[in-house]
Every structure is written in structure tokens, then in C-alpha cells.
Design a protein around this motif. Structure first.
Motif, PDB file in Angstrom:
ATOM      1  N   SER A 149       0.831  -1.201   0.000  1.00 11.17           N
ATOM      2  CA  SER A 149       0.000   0.000   0.000  1.00 11.17           C
ATOM      3  C   SER A 149       0.869   1.256   0.000  1.00 11.17           C
ATOM      4  O   SER A 149       0.532   2.253  -0.653  1.00 11.17           O
ATOM      5  N   ALA A 150       1.988   1.216   0.723  1.00 14.18           N
ATOM      6  CA  ALA A 150       2.907   2.357   0.729  1.00 14.18           C
ATOM      7  C   ALA A 150       3.432   2.639  -0.678  1.00 14.18           C
ATOM      8  O   ALA A 150       3.492   3.795  -1.115  1.00 14.18           O
ATOM      9  N   LEU A 151       3.783   1.598  -1.399  1.00 16.16           N
ATOM     10  CA  LEU A 151       4.246   1.784  -2.779  1.00 16.16           C
ATOM     11  C   LEU A 151       3.141   2.368  -3.645  1.00 16.16           C
ATOM     12  O   LEU A 151       3.381   3.255  -4.472  1.00 16.16           O
ATOM     13  N   ASN A 152       1.928   1.887  -3.439  1.00 13.95           N
ATOM     14  CA  ASN A 152       0.797   2.392  -4.217  1.00 13.95           C
ATOM     15  C   ASN A 152       0.487   3.853  -3.920  1.00 13.95           C
ATOM     16  O   ASN A 152      -0.112   4.550  -4.744  1.00 13.95           O
ATOM     17  N   MET A 153       0.910   4.319  -2.743  1.00 17.55           N
ATOM     18  CA  MET A 153       0.646   5.713  -2.356  1.00 17.55           C
ATOM     19  C   MET A 153       1.850   6.626  -2.565  1.00 17.55           C
ATOM     20  O   MET A 153       1.796   7.802  -2.200  1.00 17.55           O
ATOM     21  N   GLY A 154       2.933   6.080  -3.133  1.00 16.47           N
ATOM     22  CA  GLY A 154       4.034   6.955  -3.512  1.00 16.47           C
ATOM     23  C   GLY A 154       5.378   6.702  -2.877  1.00 16.47           C
ATOM     24  O   GLY A 154       6.336   7.450  -3.146  1.00 16.47           O
ATOM     25  N   ALA A 155       5.521   5.679  -2.038  1.00 15.95           N
ATOM     26  CA  ALA A 155       6.835   5.379  -1.466  1.00 15.95           C
ATOM     27  C   ALA A 155       7.820   5.004  -2.581  1.00 15.95           C
ATOM     28  O   ALA A 155       7.439   4.364  -3.572  1.00 15.95           O
ATOM     29  N   THR A 156       9.063   5.406  -2.413  1.00 14.84           N
ATOM     30  CA  THR A 156      10.097   5.014  -3.385  1.00 14.84           C
ATOM     31  C   THR A 156      10.773   3.712  -2.990  1.00 14.84           C
ATOM     32  O   THR A 156      11.301   3.003  -3.848  1.00 14.84           O
ATOM     33  N   HIS A 157      10.763   3.394  -1.695  1.00 15.99           N
ATOM     34  CA  HIS A 157      11.391   2.169  -1.199  1.00 15.99           C
ATOM     35  C   HIS A 157      10.574   1.644  -0.020  1.00 15.99           C
ATOM     36  O   HIS A 157       9.975   2.426   0.725  1.00 15.99           O
ATOM     37  N   THR A 158      10.569   0.335   0.170  1.00 15.23           N
ATOM     38  CA  THR A 158       9.970  -0.279   1.354  1.00 15.23           C
ATOM     39  C   THR A 158      10.911  -1.344   1.891  1.00 15.23           C
ATOM     40  O   THR A 158      11.754  -1.878   1.167  1.00 15.23           O
ATOM     41  N   LEU A 159      10.735  -1.655   3.168  1.00 14.10           N
ATOM     42  CA  LEU A 159      11.568  -2.674   3.803  1.00 14.10           C
ATOM     43  C   LEU A 159      10.767  -3.383   4.886  1.00 14.10           C
ATOM     44  O   LEU A 159      10.286  -2.737   5.824  1.00 14.10           O
ATOM     45  N   ASN A 160      10.626  -4.690   4.742  1.00 12.83           N
ATOM     46  CA  ASN A 160      10.015  -5.501   5.780  1.00 12.83           C
ATOM     47  C   ASN A 160      11.091  -5.831   6.805  1.00 12.83           C
ATOM     48  O   ASN A 160      12.090  -6.478   6.475  1.00 12.83           O
ATOM     49  N   ILE A 161      10.886  -5.376   8.059  1.00 12.71           N
ATOM     50  CA  ILE A 161      11.919  -5.512   9.085  1.00 12.71           C
ATOM     51  C   ILE A 161      11.639  -6.658  10.050  1.00 12.71           C
ATOM     52  O   ILE A 161      12.303  -6.771  11.087  1.00 12.71           O
ATOM     53  N   LEU A 162      10.690  -7.511   9.710  1.00 10.14           N
ATOM     54  CA  LEU A 162      10.335  -8.617  10.594  1.00 10.14           C
ATOM     55  C   LEU A 162      11.552  -9.505  10.840  1.00 10.14           C
ATOM     56  O   LEU A 162      12.208  -9.965   9.895  1.00 10.14           O
ATOM     57  N   ASN A 163      11.869  -9.707  12.122  1.00  9.54           N
ATOM     58  CA  ASN A 163      12.962 -10.588  12.550  1.00  9.54           C
ATOM     59  C   ASN A 163      14.325 -10.132  12.043  1.00  9.54           C
ATOM     60  O   ASN A 163      15.252 -10.936  11.932  1.00  9.54           O
ATOM     61  N   LYS A 164      14.479  -8.850  11.753  1.00  6.88           N
ATOM     62  CA  LYS A 164      15.772  -8.306  11.325  1.00  6.88           C
ATOM     63  C   LYS A 164      16.309  -7.380  12.412  1.00  6.88           C
ATOM     64  O   LYS A 164      15.641  -6.415  12.789  1.00  6.88           O
ATOM     65  N   LYS A 165      17.504  -7.663  12.911  1.00  9.96           N
ATOM     66  CA  LYS A 165      18.088  -6.840  13.961  1.00  9.96           C
ATOM     67  C   LYS A 165      18.873  -5.660  13.410  1.00  9.96           C
ATOM     68  O   LYS A 165      18.918  -4.588  14.014  1.00  9.96           O
ATOM     69  N   GLU A 166      19.517  -5.831  12.268  1.00  9.65           N
ATOM     70  CA  GLU A 166      20.376  -4.791  11.705  1.00  9.65           C
ATOM     71  C   GLU A 166      19.758  -4.190  10.453  1.00  9.65           C
ATOM     72  O   GLU A 166      20.449  -3.875   9.488  1.00  9.65           O
ATOM     73  N   TRP A 167      18.467  -4.001  10.474  1.00 12.35           N
ATOM     74  CA  TRP A 167      17.779  -3.508   9.287  1.00 12.35           C
ATOM     75  C   TRP A 167      18.121  -2.064   8.964  1.00 12.35           C
ATOM     76  O   TRP A 167      17.939  -1.609   7.826  1.00 12.35           O
ATOM     77  N   MET A 168      18.628  -1.309   9.929  1.00 16.66           N
ATOM     78  CA  MET A 168      18.931   0.099   9.679  1.00 16.66           C
ATOM     79  C   MET A 168      20.003   0.256   8.602  1.00 16.66           C
ATOM     80  O   MET A 168      19.905   1.114   7.734  1.00 16.66           O
ATOM     81  N   GLU A 169      21.031  -0.593   8.640  1.00 18.40           N
ATOM     82  CA  GLU A 169      22.070  -0.529   7.605  1.00 18.40           C
ATOM     83  C   GLU A 169      21.510  -0.915   6.246  1.00 18.40           C
ATOM     84  O   GLU A 169      21.866  -0.331   5.219  1.00 18.40           O
ATOM     85  N   GLU A 170      20.624  -1.906   6.232  1.00 16.80           N
ATOM     86  CA  GLU A 170      19.990  -2.303   4.977  1.00 16.80           C
ATOM     87  C   GLU A 170      19.155  -1.156   4.423  1.00 16.80           C
ATOM     88  O   GLU A 170      19.151  -0.902   3.204  1.00 16.80           O
ATOM     89  N   ALA A 171      18.456  -0.452   5.297  1.00 20.99           N
ATOM     90  CA  ALA A 171      17.637   0.678   4.860  1.00 20.99           C
ATOM     91  C   ALA A 171      18.503   1.765   4.233  1.00 20.99           C
ATOM     92  O   ALA A 171      18.158   2.332   3.176  1.00 20.99           O
TER      93      ALA A 171
END
Length: 340
Positions: free
Chosen positions: A201-223
Motif C-alpha cells: 500500500s505504501a508503494l501504491n501511495m508513492g513510497a520510493t522504497h519499502t523494507l520488511n523488518i520482521l525478525n531483522k536486527k540490523e535492518w537500519m544498515e539495509e535501509a
């Protein structure tokens, strides 16, 4: 009239109550639609700091004026309206400078004698009521209040042209804050969540990137890798433990975090990440009159795709089901409306 009550924690029922008696400065609105808000869920769980069961729930609404008080001058019977659901004392320094949201005596639906909005009729002071522009329907009118929250957060963040912005949480408030960020000029918009349907839904409303952070501890670097570096601003629309420290980790030097979500319990963060890099954490509380007017204008101009964000339309008798599916994130739910 029918009214939806949060009777106790996790208990939603429909009751018959008296139609509100108007004060001279009030209008009576026949409610057409009311939204279930994230803060309503806090009441539903018995966690809200000042809105306690049993209470008629709801503060996002649209409807038609059916009666006006004798002192009302700017509204007429038949007007299609929405409401900025807060009042101030009108005399303190905050009210006089346009910051009703700071007022020590701020009133809101579901507090004291002011009925909540999830009922067949809703009474509101004239100064809180706004006419819907021609062509704006009742469902769009319900979105004005939550969109004003997003507009206010963007103002507090100081988002401008070319900014890289991360929005943490893809519920309705997060999605609407993302739209407001885009309108303000942000060119990189990353949205995080743990639900793929919300990210779609975020992509459909204009997001340029999305990230599912479920069970990810170091997702900030990936983002940061996804967008090619640190973010200028981060909007926190999910009140989960540790999220403030995560938001700070996303920021570049001199960046700003704005907290939108309601939090329960303490949040801890690394003070060195804040001080040594001159980052900022800014609180955000509801909205101002300017934010509400802006939200109405932007929705009228087509900024918000209601078909993406409104996922369910229920009857009052289905309100308990609505609260459950929003709480449990069932059936790909985002904004759930109760329609009268």
C-alpha cells in the motif's frame, strides 16, 4: 441513537443513548462515517492515558449538519462537514498563538461530557467544524483528521525539497505522513513495517522504497543501503520498544526524528548518537488549525488515494469486528470505517 462503546478492555458494544443536547455555539451532525484510529485502539486495550472505558469511541468523522445552535453563524443545516476534534480554553497563551494542541485544558471527544464520534449523531462547537469542499465525499472527509496528523508531523520535521525521509510504520498514520512528506518535496521515501500488504500500500501511495523488518536486527544498515546513505528526517509511526534508537541510527548528522506514535513504557537510546552528531528528537501532538485546513485542501486536490487506505466499511453492529481486525492486522486492514 445508536452509539459504539468501548465498554471495557477488548469489549465493544452498541448502545442506545440520548441524542446530544446542543449548546448555543454547537452544531448537531448526522454522522455518515467514522474511522477507527490507532489511538482508539489504545482505548480498546485499556491503555489510553486519558480516554478510559466505558466511553463512546471515535474522533475521525464526517457527516451532515442537521441542527444548529442559536449562536452559530457560519454553518447551516445541510452542510457536509468534518471536524477538528479538539478544543482549547481560548484564553491561554497557547490558544492565542494557534497552538490549541498545547492547551492545558484541551478537550477531545470521549473525554468528560463530549461524546465520541462513532454514533448516529455528534455535537461539536462551531469553531471545530469545517465544510467539505464541493466534490469531496464523506469517506474523504473522514481522512482529514488523520491526514492533519501527518501534515503536522511533516511541519515539525521541517521536511523540504530533496529530503530523504524514512517513515517507520505503515499503518494509516504512517502512510498519510508519507503522503504529506511527498507533497512537501521529499524525493526519497522509505517505509518500514512487518506486514507486506501494508508495504504494498505504501508503494501504491508513492513510497520510493519499502523494507520488511520482521525478525531483522540490523535492518537500519539495509535501509541506508537501499537509498544510498543516511536519512535527513525520520517519522516514527510505530510505538514499539527500541524504535527511537533505531530512528537515530538511520539519521545523518544534524538529522531530525519526529515521534508520532503513542508510546507505552520507556524508550531508551544512545545519547552519544544524539549529541555528538547534533541530531534531534521532536515530539508531535495532534495538529493545529493550519494543519487541518492544509489537509482538507490536499485531499480535495487528490493527494490521498482513498481506495488504497480505506480497506473496510462496516456497520455499527460490526464495530467489534472492526476493532479486532485492526488490532490483529487481519484481512489486510488499514483504515476501517464504521458507516451510519
Amino acid at each position: 441513537m445508536k452509539a459504539v462503546f468501548v465498554q471495557d478492555a477488548y469489549s465493544v458494544i452498541v448502545k442506545e443513548v440520548e441524542i446530544p443536547v446542543l449548546a448555543a455555539n454547537e452544531v448537531l451532525i448526522k454522522v455518515k462515517a467514522a474511522g477507527i484510529c490507532g489511538s482508539d485502539l489504545h482505548t480498546y486495550k485499556g491503555l489510553h492515558p486519558f480516554r478510559k472505558p466505558p466511553v463512546i469511541i471515535g474522533h475521525e468523522l464526517s457527516g451532515e449538519v442537521v441542527k444548529i445552535g442559536e449562536a452559530v453563524t457560519k454553518l447551516q443545516v445541510g452542510d457536509h462537514v468534518t471536524v477538528e476534534p479538539q478544543t482549547g480554553c481560548g484564553t491561554c497563551e497557547y490558544c492565542l498563538t494557534g497552538n490549541i494542541n498545547y492547551c492545558e485544558n484541551r478537550g477531545a471527544p470521549g473525554i468528560g461530557n463530549w461524546y465520541g464520534a462513532m454514533a448516529e449523531y455528534f455535537a461539536a462547537p462551531e469553531q471545530t467544524v469545517f465544510k467539505l469542499p464541493d466534490g469531496m465525499d464523506y469517506e474523504q472527509g473522514v481522512l482529514v483528521e488523520p491526514f492533519a496528523v501527518g501534515v503536522h508531523a511533516v511541519r515539525k520535521a521541517g521536511i523540504g525539497v530533496g529530503d530523504k525521509v524514512a517513515i517507520l510504520g505503515a499503518g494509516p498514520i504512517g502512510l498519510l505522513a508519507m503522503v504529506a512528506s511527498k507533497v512537501a518535496g521529499a524525493t526519497t521515501l522509505l517505509v518500514t513495517d512487518v506486514m507486506d500488504y501494508a508495504l504494498d500500500s505504501a508503494l501504491n501511495m508513492g513510497a520510493t522504497h519499502t523494507l520488511n523488518i520482521l525478525n531483522k536486527k540490523e535492518w537500519m544498515e539495509e535501509a541506508k543501503m537501499l537509498v544510498g546513505g543516511s536519512f535527513d528526517k525520520v517519522l516514527v509511526a510505530a510505538g514499539v520498544p527500541g524504535i527511537i534508537d533505531q530512528a537515530l541510527a538511520l539519521l545523518g548528522k544534524g538529522g531530525r526524528v519526529v515521534t508520532i506514535a503513542m508510546f507505552h513504557g520507556d524508550q531508551t537510546f544512545n545519547i552519544h548518537n544524539l549529541q555528538n552528531q547534533e541530531k534531534e528528537i521532536v515530539g508531535c501532538m495532534t495538529y493545529t488549525r493550519e494543519d487541518t485546513i492544509t489537509a482538507i485542501d490536499l485531499i480535495a486536490a487528490g493527494a490521498v488515494n482513498k481506495s488504497v487506505i480505506i480497506t473496510h466499511r462496516l456497520s455499527p453492529e460490526q464495530a467489534a469486528e472492526g476493532f479486532r481486525i485492526v488490532d490483529k492486522k487481519e484481512d489486510s486492514s488499514l483504515k476501517v470505517l464504521v458507516e451510519f
